[in-house]
Design an enzyme around this catalytic site. Sequence first.
Site, short mmCIF file in Angstrom:
data_model
loop_
_atom_site.label_atom_id
_atom_site.label_comp_id
_atom_site.label_asym_id
_atom_site.label_seq_id
_atom_site.Cartn_x
_atom_site.Cartn_y
_atom_site.Cartn_z
N TYR A 73 44.67 21.53 4.58
CA TYR A 73 43.96 20.29 4.88
C TYR A 73 42.82 20.05 3.89
O TYR A 73 42.11 20.98 3.53
CB TYR A 73 43.37 20.33 6.30
CG TYR A 73 42.72 19.04 6.68
CD1 TYR A 73 43.49 17.97 7.11
CD2 TYR A 73 41.35 18.85 6.56
CE1 TYR A 73 42.91 16.75 7.41
CE2 TYR A 73 40.76 17.64 6.87
CZ TYR A 73 41.55 16.59 7.30
OH TYR A 73 40.97 15.38 7.61
N TRP B 214 40.59 16.58 1.52
CA TRP B 214 40.63 15.26 0.89
C TRP B 214 40.98 15.33 -0.60
O TRP B 214 41.32 14.33 -1.20
CB TRP B 214 39.28 14.56 1.06
CG TRP B 214 39.20 13.73 2.29
CD1 TRP B 214 39.50 14.13 3.56
CD2 TRP B 214 38.81 12.35 2.36
NE1 TRP B 214 39.30 13.07 4.42
CE2 TRP B 214 38.88 11.97 3.72
CE3 TRP B 214 38.40 11.40 1.43
CZ2 TRP B 214 38.55 10.68 4.16
CZ3 TRP B 214 38.08 10.12 1.87
CH2 TRP B 214 38.16 9.77 3.21
N1 LIG Z 1 30.83 19.97 12.07
C1 LIG Z 1 31.67 19.07 11.57
N2 LIG Z 1 32.65 19.48 10.74
C2 LIG Z 1 33.50 18.58 10.23
C3 LIG Z 1 33.38 17.21 10.54
C4 LIG Z 1 32.35 16.81 11.42
O1 LIG Z 1 32.20 15.62 11.75
N3 LIG Z 1 31.50 17.76 11.90
N4 LIG Z 1 34.27 16.31 9.99
C5 LIG Z 1 35.58 16.81 9.63
C6 LIG Z 1 36.34 15.82 8.85
S1 LIG Z 1 36.53 14.29 9.59
C7 LIG Z 1 36.92 16.10 7.66
S2 LIG Z 1 37.96 14.92 6.96
C8 LIG Z 1 36.75 17.41 7.02
C9 LIG Z 1 36.67 17.31 5.48
O2 LIG Z 1 36.93 18.53 4.92
P1 LIG Z 1 37.54 18.71 3.45
O3 LIG Z 1 38.48 17.59 3.15
O4 LIG Z 1 38.06 20.08 3.34
O5 LIG Z 1 36.23 18.52 2.57
P2 LIG Z 1 36.03 18.26 1.02
O6 LIG Z 1 34.65 18.70 0.71
O7 LIG Z 1 36.38 16.85 0.71
O8 LIG Z 1 37.06 19.26 0.35
C10 LIG Z 1 37.89 18.91 -0.69
C11 LIG Z 1 37.95 20.07 -1.67
O9 LIG Z 1 38.97 19.76 -2.63
C12 LIG Z 1 38.48 20.09 -3.93
N5 LIG Z 1 39.23 19.25 -4.88
C13 LIG Z 1 38.98 17.97 -5.26
N6 LIG Z 1 39.91 17.55 -6.13
C14 LIG Z 1 40.78 18.56 -6.31
C15 LIG Z 1 41.95 18.73 -7.10
O10 LIG Z 1 42.39 17.85 -7.80
N7 LIG Z 1 42.58 19.93 -7.02
C16 LIG Z 1 42.13 20.94 -6.25
N8 LIG Z 1 42.83 22.07 -6.24
N9 LIG Z 1 41.02 20.82 -5.51
C17 LIG Z 1 40.35 19.65 -5.53
C18 LIG Z 1 37.01 19.79 -3.87
O11 LIG Z 1 36.32 20.51 -4.88
C19 LIG Z 1 36.66 20.26 -2.45
O12 LIG Z 1 36.29 21.59 -2.41
O13 LIG Z 1 35.58 18.04 7.53
C20 LIG Z 1 35.61 18.17 8.94
N10 LIG Z 1 34.49 19.01 9.37
N1 LIG Z 2 29.38 9.20 2.61
C1 LIG Z 2 30.41 9.70 3.30
N2 LIG Z 2 31.23 8.87 3.98
C2 LIG Z 2 32.25 9.38 4.73
C3 LIG Z 2 32.52 10.76 4.73
C4 LIG Z 2 31.66 11.62 4.00
O1 LIG Z 2 31.81 12.84 3.98
N3 LIG Z 2 30.62 11.05 3.30
N4 LIG Z 2 33.61 11.24 5.43
C5 LIG Z 2 34.68 10.30 5.78
C6 LIG Z 2 35.55 10.85 6.80
S1 LIG Z 2 36.65 12.07 6.37
C7 LIG Z 2 35.58 10.39 8.08
S2 LIG Z 2 36.69 11.05 9.18
C8 LIG Z 2 34.68 9.32 8.53
C9 LIG Z 2 34.06 9.70 9.88
O2 LIG Z 2 33.46 8.64 10.48
P1 LIG Z 2 32.66 8.89 11.86
O3 LIG Z 2 33.36 9.90 12.65
O4 LIG Z 2 32.47 7.57 12.50
O5 LIG Z 2 31.29 9.42 11.27
P2 LIG Z 2 30.03 10.28 11.74
O6 LIG Z 2 29.03 10.05 10.67
O7 LIG Z 2 30.41 11.66 12.07
O8 LIG Z 2 29.57 9.60 13.09
C10 LIG Z 2 29.22 8.23 13.20
C11 LIG Z 2 28.00 8.07 14.10
O9 LIG Z 2 28.33 8.46 15.43
C12 LIG Z 2 27.21 9.12 16.00
N5 LIG Z 2 27.67 9.93 17.13
C13 LIG Z 2 28.09 11.22 17.12
N6 LIG Z 2 28.44 11.62 18.37
C14 LIG Z 2 28.24 10.56 19.17
C15 LIG Z 2 28.43 10.32 20.57
O10 LIG Z 2 28.86 11.18 21.35
N7 LIG Z 2 28.15 9.07 21.05
C16 LIG Z 2 27.69 8.07 20.24
N8 LIG Z 2 27.48 6.88 20.78
N9 LIG Z 2 27.48 8.27 18.92
C17 LIG Z 2 27.76 9.48 18.39
C18 LIG Z 2 26.67 9.92 14.85
O11 LIG Z 2 25.33 10.25 15.04
C19 LIG Z 2 26.85 8.95 13.68
O12 LIG Z 2 25.69 8.16 13.52
O13 LIG Z 2 33.65 9.12 7.58
C20 LIG Z 2 34.13 8.97 6.26
N10 LIG Z 2 33.03 8.53 5.42
MO LIG Z 3 37.68 12.94 8.13
#
Ligand SMILES: Nc1nc2c(c(=O)[nH]1)N[C@H]1C(S)=C(S)[C@@H](COP(=O)(O)OP(=O)(O)OC[C@H]3O[C@@H](n4cnc5c(=O)[nH]c(N)nc54)[C@H](O)[C@@H]3O)O[C@H]1N2
Ligand SMILES: Nc1nc2c(c(=O)[nH]1)N[C@H]1C(S)=C(S)[C@@H](COP(=O)(O)OP(=O)(O)OC[C@H]3O[C@@H](n4cnc5c(=O)[nH]c(N)nc54)[C@H](O)[C@@H]3O)O[C@H]1N2
Ligand SMILES: [Mo]
Length: 764
Positions: free
Chosen positions: A113, A115
């Site tokens: 998993y 991005w």
């Molecule tokens: N506590 C908490 N944890 C969360 C979340 C949260 O809300 N709270 N959100 C979750 C969510 S929604 C997501 S999507 C995940 C995201 O988690 P990840 O998608 O694992 O996060 P990234 O930092 O985007 O990791 C991408 C990695 O790919 C590498 N990379 C980029 N390009 C390439 C390439 O071309 N080749 C190779 N081999 N590597 C590459 C980058 O250097 C980076 O280390 O985190 C989750 N974790």
């Molecule tokens: N700059 C930037 N943008 C991103 C990403 C990133 O890493 N960096 N990650 C991307 C990815 S993979 C994803 S999945 C999306 C995620 O998008 P979301 O899941 O919507 O993003 P979050 O920032 O985790 O949360 C949005 C808001 O919800 C609030 N919140 C958390 N828990 C609760 C709750 O129980 N109730 C209420 N009412 N509010 C709550 C948080 O404080 C925050 O302000 O964002 C994407 N956009």
């Molecule tokens: Mo995500």
Amino acid sequence: MRYTSTHWGIYQLGVDAGDAAEGVPHARPLAEDDDPSEIGLGLGEPELEALRICHPAVREGWLEHGPGGTAPGQRGSERMVEVDWDTALDLAARDIDRVRRDDGNRAIFAGSYGWSSAGRFHHGQSQVHRFMNCLGGYVRHVNTYSLGAAHALMPYIIGPMKDLMADHTTWEVMAEHTDLFFSFGGVPRKNTQVSPGGVRQHFTRGGLADMRARGTKFVNFSPVRDNLEVPEAEWIQIRPNTDTAVMLALAHVLVTENRHDRAFLDRYCTGFVQVEAYLTGQAGTPPCTPEWAEAISGVPAARITSLAREMAGSRTMINMAWSLQRASHGEQPCWMLVTLAAILGQIGLPGGGFGFGYGTTNALGSPFPRTVGPTLDQGRNPVEDFIPVARIADMLLDPGGTFAYGGETHRYPDIRLVHWVGGNPFHHHQDLNRLERGWARPETIIVNEQYWTPTARRADIVFPASTALERNDIGFATREGHYVAMRQAMPPIAGARSDYEIFCGLAARLGITEAFTEDRDEIAWLRHMYEEARAAMAQTETPLPDFDRFWEQGLVQIPREPQPTVMLQAFRADPEGHALPTPSGRIELFCEKIAGFALPDCKGHACWMAPAEWLGAAAEDELHLLSDQPARRLHSQLDASAHSRAGKVDGREPVMINAADAAVRGIADGDVVMLSNTRGAVYAAAQVSRDIMPGVVKLSTGAWYDPDGDGRDRHGNPNAVTLDQGTSSLTQGSSAQTCLVRLSGPVNAAPAVRAHEVPALRRI
Ligand SMILES: Nc1nc2c(c(=O)[nH]1)N[C@H]1C(S)=C(S)[C@@H](COP(=O)(O)OP(=O)(O)OC[C@H]3O[C@@H](n4cnc5c(=O)[nH]c(N)nc54)[C@H](O)[C@@H]3O)O[C@H]1N2
Ligand SMILES: Nc1nc2c(c(=O)[nH]1)N[C@H]1C(S)=C(S)[C@@H](COP(=O)(O)OP(=O)(O)OC[C@H]3O[C@@H](n4cnc5c(=O)[nH]c(N)nc54)[C@H](O)[C@@H]3O)O[C@H]1N2
Ligand SMILES: [Mo]
């Protein structure tokens, strides 16, 4: 013209003076983007490049003793030994072959998993999946961290998330029609900097501004205020993970005051009877009155009542952030969002109904059409074993153990080898101390990475991957209106290779070159993938130019849709002709199928269930920790950039804390504090604020995990303490937002942060 695409924007390359000679070309955001992201401006900064992996490397113990003969627990602490490409490829290929022969392909986990990059050919997961499928398959994952509960739930009740996401009502329609915009979790513009595959124009700032100018009223139920850039919005503080109770109470008022839309419920929905019985307390549980919801959520009952009346008298859009479903019982807010909107009866009307993720990525609400993009064919995976994506530690720790998912029981396979490409589990997974224990179980872990991330440091074999600027690719994202020719802008650093070349090297050693490459080199693949997409687009209103023209021109811009989207408009107009892909063809407020699973933690309709950890059952000194997406980077990507570091305090990630909670603890702004619970501990820098409600703290994700010898993270990664438990036995998503901690400090002699140091290496 040369372009590159990143998840946070498209850039023109090398248009500024002094670029031509050498080094990383200067990247300038597209002129047509009036709100470009700053995340990527540091591409190629020396601080980042210093963290690049320059040569293949092998963990010393693994190199000396071979797989199994070492202490896998030493991953991450032992020295890495740089080796030449042939040695690394030989070692990895031999071991993949060994595991496949001895234990079968179901001993290989390559879910992988993450991005990775915006380019659709060198897309980490696609590459590793295709490679493994050519070899006989691998254990995969289903769903995402983003939408674990929603992906698995929504098909039962309204339709697949990917269709729903692409069907969001556009901003311009909301500006014209929406009187009242309700949001649970704001509309954080910081999140809409990104879309998987890239962004041509950023819409949220303009979209919100247009709605305000038209007089839309905003109500934000949220534990924090900083997620909606509408100064006059009403901020209603709500305890984390209790939104379902408030939505139920809004529905209770609508139904008991006869303000609900019976005709809509009859024609378009099933199961209102059961919902009504639950709302009004005829199902053996207390009625969902505003007073009942106040006791759970802290939202004043009188305001719930008056807001329900306002909703019914207005064209109302109800939005919910995805974060709400990354929590214990995360299905319930999703289901209740749809239920509440159905009770209001405005689904399918311009500017009414619901939104599930305005403020999560740029694509939601975009005026661009859904388009078909180039994808790398991943082949067929004959291995049946899978995990819901966030059950990785469970799988590693409990081979042969059972888990429930989708109404069935499955078994965890016994994983001997892991190959990860383009993701960072030691940022993204919950309870990292627990993952660390699981990670010590497999015999071999292979990682392709660009940087010395926490995951790369915990590998046995690391392959250095090139970056988007160092190879050719195609950038594409649906509803973002672009196809980008990402022509190589510079040679790869030192010893890096593209993921495709890495897999070609392994394929040659394993005798699957023909199957894996189909005799295509990089450019031939891009041509092939593009032409496939072009064929699919040929019958649409926006045919694409041929590959050579596309490659020359650099950027294909798809025009906006002639008719802006209104979610579920066709269904409203003709519910039989446009029946939903649910069991009944209608919106399922009660779902026979789910009810039939007889699960203890997900009933046949939306209901309130207390989360595993929450303020309603917390000790007096416990706080609810939210871990939202970071504003200054994409997850853990570019964490070491100047832009990301500018958001830290002396190199440590800030934790937002209410002024009263800080005062009680004697903590001042900027102090180092420690958050802890039974799972672990993490240091962070206090950011004292009135934009967060008392009892809640917020630490954004993505700071590179940097534990000391006792598993206490020195840098500020919330996953040092988060809960690693499935959302429910139906969906098994991530419950990252369900987490109680204690906060202590100020910490006077906090340990130095070492996250952005290159690990100990024996150099070539
Ligand atoms: N506590 C908490 N944890 C969360 C979340 C949260 O809300 N709270 N959100 C979750 C969510 S929604 C997501 S999507 C995940 C995201 O988690 P990840 O998608 O694992 O996060 P990234 O930092 O985007 O990791 C991408 C990695 O790919 C590498 N990379 C980029 N390009 C390439 C390439 O071309 N080749 C190779 N081999 N590597 C590459 C980058 O250097 C980076 O280390 O985190 C989750 N974790
Ligand atoms: N700059 C930037 N943008 C991103 C990403 C990133 O890493 N960096 N990650 C991307 C990815 S993979 C994803 S999945 C999306 C995620 O998008 P979301 O899941 O919507 O993003 P979050 O920032 O985790 O949360 C949005 C808001 O919800 C609030 N919140 C958390 N828990 C609760 C709750 O129980 N109730 C209420 N009412 N509010 C709550 C948080 O404080 C925050 O302000 O964002 C994407 N956009
Ligand atoms: Mo995500």
